[in-house]
Design a protein around this motif. Sequence first.
Motif, mmCIF file in Angstrom:
data_model
loop_
_atom_site.group_PDB
_atom_site.id
_atom_site.type_symbol
_atom_site.label_atom_id
_atom_site.label_comp_id
_atom_site.label_asym_id
_atom_site.label_seq_id
_atom_site.Cartn_x
_atom_site.Cartn_y
_atom_site.Cartn_z
ATOM 1 N N GLY A 145 -0.132 10.382 1.319
ATOM 2 C CA GLY A 145 -1.550 10.659 1.206
ATOM 3 C C GLY A 145 -2.291 10.491 2.527
ATOM 4 O O GLY A 145 -3.139 11.296 2.885
ATOM 5 N N ARG A 146 -1.970 9.438 3.262
ATOM 6 C CA ARG A 146 -2.637 9.180 4.539
ATOM 7 C C ARG A 146 -1.925 9.870 5.697
ATOM 8 O O ARG A 146 -2.404 9.838 6.824
ATOM 9 N N ARG A 147 -0.775 10.480 5.405
ATOM 10 C CA ARG A 147 0.013 11.183 6.420
ATOM 11 C C ARG A 147 0.275 10.288 7.625
ATOM 12 O O ARG A 147 0.081 10.665 8.788
ATOM 13 N N ARG A 148 0.757 9.089 7.323
ATOM 14 C CA ARG A 148 1.092 8.134 8.368
ATOM 15 C C ARG A 148 2.562 7.757 8.277
ATOM 16 O O ARG A 148 3.130 7.698 7.193
ATOM 17 N N VAL A 149 3.140 7.494 9.434
ATOM 18 C CA VAL A 149 4.548 7.109 9.504
ATOM 19 C C VAL A 149 4.670 5.853 10.349
ATOM 20 O O VAL A 149 4.077 5.757 11.439
ATOM 21 N N HIS A 150 5.433 4.893 9.829
ATOM 22 C CA HIS A 150 5.726 3.677 10.583
ATOM 23 C C HIS A 150 7.238 3.550 10.737
ATOM 24 O O HIS A 150 7.995 3.856 9.816
#
Length: 230
Positions: A145-150
């Motif tokens: 949903g937030r289009r974030r990658v860690h």
Amino acid sequence: MKPVVLICSQDAEFYLFFSHVLEVDGFATELASTDNVIRHATEREPEAVVLDCQPGSATGLGICARLKGALQTDALPVIALIAAGAEHQQLELLEAGIDETFLRPFAPAKLLSYLSARLRTKPLNSNGDDDAGLLICGELKMQLGRRRVHCNGQQLHLGPLEFSLLRYLIENPGKVCSRDELVSAAWPANIHVGARTVDVHISRLRKTLSPYNVIRTIRSVGYALEEQEI
């Protein structure tokens, strides 16, 4: 409260038509001009922005880049509606960070389907945390949903194509994914993409993931994401 969709267009008839389509399906709409779209997006916090991209104009490209730069978030989907004969805009918009493109004429139901699916993946659950829509492979964590990658606790900054490629690989850990599969996962259906283009974007993805070399090359076949811990 109805989710707000911001429509950026200079064409009143275009706005009236698509605002009617969206409002019938439960969305609220607001019209923004090219001059005030950033202010509208900042003040109104819409759920999505729809850009009316006219042929021969770089307006949509410029607005997309400005939106992504000003808001500093990938959570707001920006959708471009491209006129027939201006297909070349798709690749430029993808590089600018556009989330989805539709080539006109198209069935409005496709836009509604995309918005409904995208907004359902926003990372909100009953506890109000960010784990909804979460993909994990080893130390790789992707919030859809937030289009974030860690990776290993560090946030990675990926372009839209690299994000889509990595998502497909994470969804298929250990599987040998052909270049054709990766093209289908990351590029619009009516855009021709060669094997070399896939290799270039995989190379960029690997560089971002460096020093964690988790993407394995299977010669003459494709790529696979290692399942083991990073």
